[in-house]
Design a protein around this motif. Structure first.
Motif, mmCIF file in Angstrom:
data_model
loop_
_atom_site.group_PDB
_atom_site.id
_atom_site.type_symbol
_atom_site.label_atom_id
_atom_site.label_comp_id
_atom_site.label_asym_id
_atom_site.label_seq_id
_atom_site.Cartn_x
_atom_site.Cartn_y
_atom_site.Cartn_z
ATOM 1 N N LEU A 32 0.819 -1.210 0.000
ATOM 2 C CA LEU A 32 0.000 0.000 0.000
ATOM 3 C C LEU A 32 0.854 1.262 0.000
ATOM 4 O O LEU A 32 0.529 2.237 -0.681
ATOM 5 N N VAL A 33 1.939 1.253 0.741
ATOM 6 C CA VAL A 33 2.828 2.423 0.758
ATOM 7 C C VAL A 33 3.468 2.620 -0.611
ATOM 8 O O VAL A 33 3.541 3.747 -1.120
ATOM 9 N N ARG A 34 3.903 1.540 -1.243
ATOM 10 C CA ARG A 34 4.477 1.658 -2.588
ATOM 11 C C ARG A 34 3.443 2.129 -3.595
ATOM 12 O O ARG A 34 3.749 2.919 -4.494
ATOM 13 N N ALA A 35 2.213 1.652 -3.461
ATOM 14 C CA ALA A 35 1.150 2.101 -4.365
ATOM 15 C C ALA A 35 0.890 3.587 -4.175
ATOM 16 O O ALA A 35 0.675 4.315 -5.148
ATOM 17 N N ASN A 36 0.924 4.044 -2.935
ATOM 18 C CA ASN A 36 0.729 5.474 -2.707
ATOM 19 C C ASN A 36 1.838 6.289 -3.344
ATOM 20 O O ASN A 36 1.574 7.268 -4.035
ATOM 21 N N HIS A 37 3.078 5.891 -3.121
ATOM 22 C CA HIS A 37 4.207 6.655 -3.664
ATOM 23 C C HIS A 37 4.238 6.639 -5.189
ATOM 24 O O HIS A 37 4.585 7.640 -5.817
ATOM 25 N N ASN A 38 3.899 5.507 -5.781
ATOM 26 C CA ASN A 38 4.074 5.355 -7.222
ATOM 27 C C ASN A 38 2.829 5.659 -8.042
ATOM 28 O O ASN A 38 2.941 5.876 -9.246
ATOM 29 N N ILE A 39 1.655 5.671 -7.428
ATOM 30 C CA ILE A 39 0.432 5.888 -8.208
ATOM 31 C C ILE A 39 -0.393 7.032 -7.639
ATOM 32 O O ILE A 39 -0.608 8.047 -8.302
ATOM 33 N N PHE A 40 -0.883 6.866 -6.413
ATOM 34 C CA PHE A 40 -1.910 7.757 -5.892
ATOM 35 C C PHE A 40 -1.396 9.162 -5.587
ATOM 36 O O PHE A 40 -2.064 10.146 -5.905
ATOM 37 N N ALA A 41 -0.236 9.291 -4.979
ATOM 38 C CA ALA A 41 0.307 10.620 -4.705
ATOM 39 C C ALA A 41 0.669 11.334 -6.010
ATOM 40 O O ALA A 41 0.465 12.540 -6.142
ATOM 41 N N VAL A 42 1.178 10.580 -6.975
ATOM 42 C CA VAL A 42 1.507 11.173 -8.276
ATOM 43 C C VAL A 42 0.232 11.687 -8.954
ATOM 44 O O VAL A 42 0.209 12.805 -9.481
#
Length: 168
Positions: A32-42
């Motif tokens: 989930l943290v990687r998904a946030n950094h790589n998808i959702f925050a972008v």
């Protein structure tokens, strides 16, 4: 597409340093943290500031995970700035997890964590992710597929909201 980054990167996240009662909770938090950094925050910064926002967020993300000794103090500053930039996207991502999973249990978790400081971003995602999948009763073999499905569902919610914003 470069701004979305590698989802299967070898970057060390703070979620990997948090101690969990069960082993698969670590995997939930990390994904989930990687998904946030790589998808959702972008995506968040793209919607807010356009392409330049996405590029600047991604560059800051890359600098914050840089391990070169010459850039250590810049990396620390970038990591602190990244936590600050992630505060809103993390809470929105966690809320979208509530929308696409067990709403009551995840929303309770989200409400208890929504106003925590920016140092707790990874813990917010970890707690909401564990709450979303705790009722599944799954084994560690299926947990990765369930987390990726959860990320896909949350991404669909974000894309639909973005489409509605564009159409209106």
């Amino acid at each position: 597409l470069y701004c979305l980054g590698e989802f299967e990167s070898n970057q060390n996240t703070e979620a990997e340093n948090i101690q969990y009662k069960e082993e698969h909770n670590q995997e939930i938090a990390t994904l989930l943290v990687r998904a946030n950094h790589n998808i959702f925050a972008v995506l968040f910064w793209y919607v807010l500031l356009g392409p330049m926002g996405a590029v600047l967020y991604r560059l800051n993300d890359l600098l914050s995970h840089h391990t070169n000794n010459e850039l250590a103090e810049y990396s620390f500053a970038a990591k602190t700035f990244e936590r600050l930039l992630d505060w809103i996207p993390v809470r929105l991502f966690a809320f979208s997890i509530a929308l696409v999973s067990h709403f009551v249990s995840v929303f309770k978790c989200w409400l208890s964590d929504v106003l925590t400081g920016f140092q707790q971003n990874d813990a917010v995602l970890a707690n909401c992710g564990v709450a979303a999948l705790k009722e599944e009763g799954s084994t560690s073999k299926l947990i990765r597929a369930q987390v990726l499905t959860l990320i896909d569902r949350a991404l669909i919610v974000w894309l639909v909201i973005m489409a509605l914003i564009i159409l209106l």
